[in-house]
Design an enzyme around this catalytic site. Sequence first.
Site, PDB file in Angstrom:
ATOM      1  N   CYS A   1      51.079  78.749  -0.892  1.00  0.00           N
ATOM      2  CA  CYS A   1      49.763  79.260  -1.289  1.00  0.00           C
ATOM      3  C   CYS A   1      49.504  79.043  -2.770  1.00  0.00           C
ATOM      4  O   CYS A   1      48.361  79.098  -3.216  1.00  0.00           O
ATOM      5  CB  CYS A   1      49.641  80.736  -0.935  1.00  0.00           C
ATOM      6  SG  CYS A   1      51.054  81.726  -1.440  1.00  0.00           S
TER       7      CYS A   1
ATOM      8  N   GLU B   1      45.813  87.813   1.766  1.00  0.00           N
ATOM      9  CA  GLU B   1      45.968  86.697   0.831  1.00  0.00           C
ATOM     10  C   GLU B   1      45.564  85.453   1.594  1.00  0.00           C
ATOM     11  O   GLU B   1      46.192  85.079   2.583  1.00  0.00           O
ATOM     12  CB  GLU B   1      47.417  86.603   0.355  1.00  0.00           C
ATOM     13  CG  GLU B   1      47.622  85.579  -0.746  1.00  0.00           C
ATOM     14  CD  GLU B   1      48.794  84.676  -0.455  1.00  0.00           C
ATOM     15  OE1 GLU B   1      48.561  83.488  -0.174  1.00  0.00           O
ATOM     16  OE2 GLU B   1      49.927  85.175  -0.483  1.00  0.00           O
TER      17      GLU B   1
END
Length: 504
Positions: free
Chosen positions: A300, A263
Amino acid sequence: MTFTPHGKHLIAGEWVASEKSFRSEPAHGEAHDFSVGTPEQVDRACVAAEEAFWSYGYSSRAERAAFLNAIADEIEARADAITQIGTEETGLPVARLQGERGRTTGQLRLFASHILAGDYLDRRVDEALPDRTPLPRPEIRLMQRPIGPVAVFGASNFPLAFSTAGGDTASALAAGCPVVVKGHSAHPGTGEIVAEAIHAAITKCGIHPGVFSLIQGGKRDVGTSLVQHPLIKAVGFTGSLAGGRALFDLCAQRDEPIPFFGELGSVNPMFFMPNALANRGEVIAAGWAGSLTMGAGQFCTNPGISVVLDGPDADRFTEAAVKALEPIGAQTMLTDGIASAYRSGRDRVAATAGVQELLTSTCDMRNATPYLFATTGKEWLDNHVLGEEVFGPLGLIVRAADMDEMLTIARSLQGQLTCTIHLDDADAEEARKLLPILERKAGRILANGFPTGVEVCDAMVHGGPYPASTNFGATSVGTMAIRRFLRPVSYQNIPAAVLPEDIR
């Protein structure tokens, strides 16, 4: 309770030191020395993980569930000490660390319940058809099986939920895969005490000690030796695009290429439909300011981009956003390096042609203050650098000329973790045009909300097309994360007495 780290690695049940050490750089409090990992220690941990797989990979779901629950219990037993060392190392507030600890133990318990239910095995049975013509059909059964030892890289921004016992480790252990963790040097003491909790659970449950190892520190040689070790069968990673892409390439270059579940980042754009902007723009702007600056913007899923239709409603939205951001003071970032990268990102955006500075401030050292910029849809489309993540509380308002340009902006996006639509009932027709585009761009699409805060549940997807993640079919949050570390196996005409118990 005060925790003083001993600075050693945990390798197959033993606390091991190294010749070289590094010193932690806490936001406040005392610094500590930690051993620097070596490729030789990586090899020892991987060999032990493979040995553990022959028992742990074939253990019952009840045994693995008990282990996951025991890890959660041991983490909670160290709650105060984890909060103490975690806040010192990261500068995160106490409430944030307490909430993240609850998320960490909660997902361990959720995964335990999930594997006990057994649905994740995706069991299928095609009965034998001996009388079928022209050819009979054999009995075929299918079930998901664990893949083997998994490497996990701790994340800088989540010292608990995405690190030592975080989502990658929890989902691999739930699947039946031993784990070798490379701890993040931003919070080595936090990693150590969580490793102590896992070690205690291993002892309590009588599990092979090779099922978990933590290796601290080390530079490129340690990470490279871990992802390229022939006994490692998959890698979980949360971090920067540059670091993740380098590890992804190493996984692909192996003699036996393996999946890399990385990720890597996202700007998480929000799109404002005209009626929502006109009716609620100022209220949404205040909410955006809170989401944008939460945790110094170090999420994020931080919504860094707002795409609005140019005009008086956009003016009011912009004024409200500036007003909401102005009072927000400096916040401590996780590391000096992250703070420096944030300032570099700010300078990059400010220097881009066609960008207007709406809110500027001064931040130095390890501090971050909010920044707000604006540009036109045309300038956005002409300057791809504006679509690159700035990790921190920086927002950019993109003023599209009309809905057609807004749709063009959506089509221009790289892969995202999230995309958000703000809409009222009267905006449904326009939103229907936008939704199919966003489906191709993001793993999670929200309406009338903010993407910070990722629910750990069955239906969650935390991933997306590249560069948000390296595997668009996977998620690093939620029970489907377990599927990353499984593979389907078919059993044809295998006698029931020989079959694994779960597929009999």
